[in-house]
Design a protein around this motif. Sequence first.
Motif, short mmCIF file in Angstrom:
data_model
loop_
_atom_site.label_atom_id
_atom_site.label_comp_id
_atom_site.label_asym_id
_atom_site.label_seq_id
_atom_site.Cartn_x
_atom_site.Cartn_y
_atom_site.Cartn_z
N LEU A 88 11.54 20.60 8.35
CA LEU A 88 11.43 19.39 9.01
C LEU A 88 12.54 18.92 9.99
N ILE A 89 12.19 19.14 11.26
CA ILE A 89 13.51 18.74 12.28
C ILE A 89 13.13 17.43 12.94
N GLY A 90 14.07 16.77 13.24
CA GLY A 90 14.06 15.34 14.01
C GLY A 90 14.07 14.13 13.43
N LEU A 91 14.11 14.08 12.12
CA LEU A 91 14.55 12.99 11.40
C LEU A 91 15.95 12.85 11.20
N GLU A 96 15.00 6.05 3.65
CA GLU A 96 15.00 5.52 2.28
C GLU A 96 14.48 3.85 2.39
N GLY A 97 13.51 3.51 1.74
CA GLY A 97 13.17 2.11 1.58
C GLY A 97 12.23 1.80 2.63
N ARG A 98 12.00 2.90 3.57
CA ARG A 98 11.12 2.34 4.69
C ARG A 98 9.46 2.74 4.48
N HIS A 99 8.73 1.87 5.09
CA HIS A 99 7.35 2.22 5.19
C HIS A 99 6.90 3.12 6.23
N ILE A 100 6.53 4.24 5.79
CA ILE A 100 6.22 5.29 6.88
C ILE A 100 4.63 5.66 7.03
N ILE A 101 4.47 5.71 8.42
CA ILE A 101 2.92 6.16 8.74
C ILE A 101 3.08 7.39 9.62
N VAL A 102 2.67 8.60 8.96
CA VAL A 102 2.81 9.54 9.48
C VAL A 102 1.66 9.77 10.52
N VAL A 103 1.91 10.28 11.56
CA VAL A 103 0.75 10.47 12.86
C VAL A 103 0.61 11.72 13.15
N GLU A 104 -0.66 12.48 12.92
CA GLU A 104 -0.97 13.81 13.11
C GLU A 104 -2.09 13.93 13.97
N ASP A 105 -2.32 14.96 14.61
CA ASP A 105 -3.36 15.28 15.57
C ASP A 105 -4.57 15.61 14.78
N GLY A 110 -4.92 20.98 5.31
CA GLY A 110 -4.10 20.03 4.79
C GLY A 110 -2.70 20.57 4.37
N GLU A 111 -2.83 21.84 4.60
CA GLU A 111 -1.40 22.54 4.31
C GLU A 111 -0.40 21.97 4.95
N SER A 112 -0.44 21.66 6.24
CA SER A 112 0.60 21.18 7.15
C SER A 112 1.04 19.70 6.64
N ILE A 113 0.06 19.11 6.47
CA ILE A 113 0.34 17.47 6.15
C ILE A 113 0.90 17.45 4.72
N GLU A 114 0.47 18.33 3.75
CA GLU A 114 1.09 18.11 2.62
C GLU A 114 2.43 18.53 2.50
N HIS A 115 2.86 19.74 3.24
CA HIS A 115 4.06 19.85 3.43
C HIS A 115 5.01 18.91 3.79
N MET A 116 4.62 18.22 4.94
CA MET A 116 5.37 17.10 5.71
C MET A 116 5.56 15.90 4.56
N VAL A 117 4.22 15.63 3.99
CA VAL A 117 4.42 14.37 3.26
C VAL A 117 5.38 14.71 1.96
N ARG A 118 5.34 16.02 1.59
CA ARG A 118 6.18 16.33 0.33
C ARG A 118 7.80 15.95 0.66
N ASP A 119 8.30 16.75 2.02
CA ASP A 119 9.36 16.48 2.63
C ASP A 119 9.77 15.00 2.81
N LEU A 120 9.10 14.32 3.17
CA LEU A 120 9.23 12.64 3.46
C LEU A 120 9.44 12.18 2.04
N GLU A 121 8.72 12.37 1.10
CA GLU A 121 8.65 11.83 -0.20
C GLU A 121 10.08 11.97 -0.70
N ALA A 122 10.82 13.29 -0.65
CA ALA A 122 11.98 13.67 -1.20
C ALA A 122 13.11 12.65 -0.75
N ARG A 123 12.73 12.08 0.60
CA ARG A 123 13.77 11.22 1.14
C ARG A 123 13.65 9.69 0.79
N LYS A 124 12.92 9.32 -0.18
CA LYS A 124 12.61 8.15 -0.87
C LYS A 124 12.38 7.12 -0.05
#
Length: 180
Positions: A88-91, A96-105, A110-124
């Motif tokens: 994941l590049i760009g963040l 940490e501690g933020r409320h995130i809304i991931v915006v997808e086309d 579900g492969e891509s979004i799952e990967h994305m969400v797992r990566d974001l979750e690791a950032r707490k």
Amino acid sequence: MKEIIQLHDKKFRIMIPAEKIDEAVSAVAQRINQDYADKETPLFVGVLNGSFMFMSDLIKKIEFNNELSFVKLSSYEGTSSTGQVKSLIGLNNSIEGRHIIVVEDIVDTGESIEHMVRDLEARKPASIDVCTLFFKPGSYRKQLPIRYRAMEIGNEFIVGYGLDYDQLGRSLKDIYVVTE
Ligand code: IMP
Ligand code: MG
């Protein structure tokens, strides 16, 4: 709008006109406005390239204070035997501690979004919701809940409004579907 267009080797026909897309974007924005009204400065994270047009229209309909950022899943050949690795590049700032809304086309398998969400979750972050313009219930294979789905479609291939066929078609304001 044109009824039929040609992109590379395929023909596409009109499926969803811009006005219908706008209605769906308004409806999903209204839900987010209600659900997030009392949350501390949510952060919208758009997944490039496909979400740029959806994000642009969605964010204009958001009524609470927000921040916005874009990320990209870059694939490169890993040195490990597993081969393809996506990162994941760009963040650059902490989420940490933020409320995130991931915006997808579009969420397909579900492969891509799952990967994305797992990566974001690791950032707490405090929370993560997914908002996708299109959802294909017939091909989704994951357990991850997709809370906001502006529109649902069958297992057909579409282009326009950010979505591409081999990089073509992203700039179309209407959605087109591939013909047999
Ligand atoms: P998934 O990982 O199978 O959910 O696929 C998601 C990605 O595949 C999307 O972000 C798109 O880039 C691409 N994709 C899936 N279906 C379509 C489509 O109908 N049109 C254009 N791109 C698509
Ligand atoms: Mg995408």
